[in-house]
Design an enzyme around this catalytic site. Structure first.
Site, PDB file in Angstrom:
ATOM      1  N   LYS A 226      13.051  -1.033 -23.996  1.00 57.38           N
ATOM      2  CA  LYS A 226      11.684  -0.547 -24.273  1.00 57.38           C
ATOM      3  C   LYS A 226      11.577   0.932 -23.896  1.00 57.38           C
ATOM      4  CE  LYS A 226       9.739  -5.147 -23.880  1.00 57.38           C
ATOM      5  NZ  LYS A 226       9.055  -6.199 -23.143  1.00 57.38           N
TER       6      LYS A 226
ATOM      7  N   GLN B 257       6.562  -6.813 -17.359  1.00 59.50           N
ATOM      8  CA  GLN B 257       7.573  -7.690 -17.949  1.00 59.50           C
ATOM      9  C   GLN B 257       7.480  -9.093 -17.326  1.00 59.50           C
ATOM     10  OE1 GLN B 257       9.432  -6.821 -20.568  1.00 59.50           O
ATOM     11  NE2 GLN B 257      10.462  -8.788 -20.651  1.00 59.50           N
TER      12      GLN B 257
ATOM     13  N   ASP C 132       0.624  -5.493 -24.725  1.00 59.86           N
ATOM     14  CA  ASP C 132       1.245  -6.795 -24.982  1.00 59.86           C
ATOM     15  C   ASP C 132       0.286  -7.728 -25.729  1.00 59.86           C
ATOM     16  OD1 ASP C 132       3.906  -7.335 -24.194  1.00 59.86           O
ATOM     17  OD2 ASP C 132       3.354  -7.260 -22.068  1.00 59.86           O
TER      18      ASP C 132
HETATM   19  N1  GUN Z   1       8.919 -11.498 -21.628  1.00 61.56           N
HETATM   20  C1  GUN Z   1       9.405 -11.995 -22.795  1.00 61.56           C
HETATM   21  N2  GUN Z   1       8.761 -11.431 -23.856  1.00 61.56           N
HETATM   22  C2  GUN Z   1       7.858 -10.576 -23.343  1.00 61.56           C
HETATM   23  C3  GUN Z   1       6.899  -9.696 -23.934  1.00 61.56           C
HETATM   24  O1  GUN Z   1       6.741  -9.594 -25.162  1.00 61.56           O
HETATM   25  N3  GUN Z   1       6.154  -8.974 -23.059  1.00 61.56           N
HETATM   26  C4  GUN Z   1       6.291  -9.064 -21.716  1.00 61.56           C
HETATM   27  N4  GUN Z   1       5.495  -8.321 -20.942  1.00 61.56           N
HETATM   28  N5  GUN Z   1       7.174  -9.883 -21.136  1.00 61.56           N
HETATM   29  C5  GUN Z   1       7.947 -10.620 -21.951  1.00 61.56           C
END
Ligand code: GUN
Length: 295
Positions: free
Chosen positions: A52, A96, A119
């Site tokens: 990311k 995350q 998100d």
């Molecule tokens: N863990 C797995 N997929 C995601 C996501 O799209 N966003 C976040 N914040 N954590 C995740």
């Protein structure tokens, strides 16, 4: 059979975003800024977070990675989120998941300012999605919609089978596919661990979205000839013969399902890359919304 290549489709999205960032910079404004928080050092989360941050840099966004120890108390994370909520230079906040067990995920999700919730997990944003209002679409379903759009996959009137009902993928995916939007207008069946006749339902699917997190769960005998297959699975499976000691497996047995499908996403190289594209688009949107508020 068309390979729905996440590298190609995400590059197209990223190139568009890169151009938009150039225009922003040329107009004398600062670029969008994403803050990413990782708690602990879960291997898969480390990989996602690194990707990311790297992708932000590639298209000209600013990113800040905040690392917190796995043993922190919940309040430490909530304080950090509060600080980022109040920081005018931050447009998007991403924590995350999963989080260590002493921290309640829902409390954390609800602590993020909905205007910075790139998100799209905050109940305010999830509610807006249900009502068809403008919002941040969770990155993975958003990425899948961008993939369908890039490859111009017809969805109108199709029967889509979504396997999995998580708030991150299955549930928002079912809403998007059934919405009265471009690349929506499907009839959607959501399947989960209590679904009785899963194989029969899958065999009716013109589109199958596999998002249950069970490696190679979807087999050829569950898939109708010509179906479109979207594989959201990304599980690390131990393999001593692999360099890293594991291999990444999707929820679909690719080799046997691909020849029956009309289009299919590979793992890796499919939905995972589109998730990043969705996140980057949300971050630019958050920036634009906030700049409009300021101006
Ligand atoms: N863990 C797995 N997929 C995601 C996501 O799209 N966003 C976040 N914040 N954590 C995740």
């Amino acid at each position: 059979m068309i390979l729905l290549d996440g590298k190609i489709a995400s590059l197209s999205v990223k190139n568009e975003l890169k151009e938009e960032v150039s225009k922003i910079i040329l107009s004398g404004k600062r670029p969008p800024h994403l803050a990413v928080i990782i708690v602990g050092n879960n291997g898969a989360s480390e990989t996602y977070v690194a990707s990311k941050v790297k992708n932000c840099e590639e298209i000209g966004f600013t990113s800040t990675l905040i690392r917190l120890d796995a043993t922190i108390e919940e309040v430490v994370l909530l304080d950090k989120i509060n600080e980022l909520n109040n920081n005018k230079g931050i447009d998007g906040i991403l924590v995350q998941l999963p989080l260590p067990k002493q921290i309640k995920e829902q409390k954390v999700i609800e602590a993020i300012d909905p205007a910075k919730d790139v998100d799209g997990f905050h109940p305010v944003n999830a509610g807006k999605l249900v009502q068809g209002l403008s919002t941040f679409i969770p990155a993975t379903p958003y990425g899948i919609m961008l993939m369908l759009q890039y490859y111009q996959i017809e969805t109108k009137g199709k029967h889509a089978i979504v396997i999995g009902r998580s708030n991150i993928v299955g549930r928002p995916m079912s809403i998007l596919l059934s919405s009265n939007n471009s690349y929506g207008n499907c009839t959607v069946t959501i399947c989960h661990s209590h679904t009785k006749n899963l194989k029969e339902l899958c065999l009716q699917g013109d589109i199958i979205v596999a998002a249950l997190g069970k490696p190679e769960f979807v087999k050829a005998d569950m898939v109708k000839e010509g179906a479109v297959i979207i594989d959201v699975g990304i599980t690390r499976v131990e393999d001593a013969s692999a360099k890293k000691g594991f291999r990444i497996k999707g929820d679909v047995t690719f080799d046997e399902v691909a020849p029956k499908s009309s289009a299919i996403t590979p793992v890796p190289g499919g939905v995972g890359l589109m998730t990043i594209a969705g996140l980057l688009k949300n971050t630019l949107q958050a920036y634009r919304n906030r700049m409009l508020d300021v101006e």
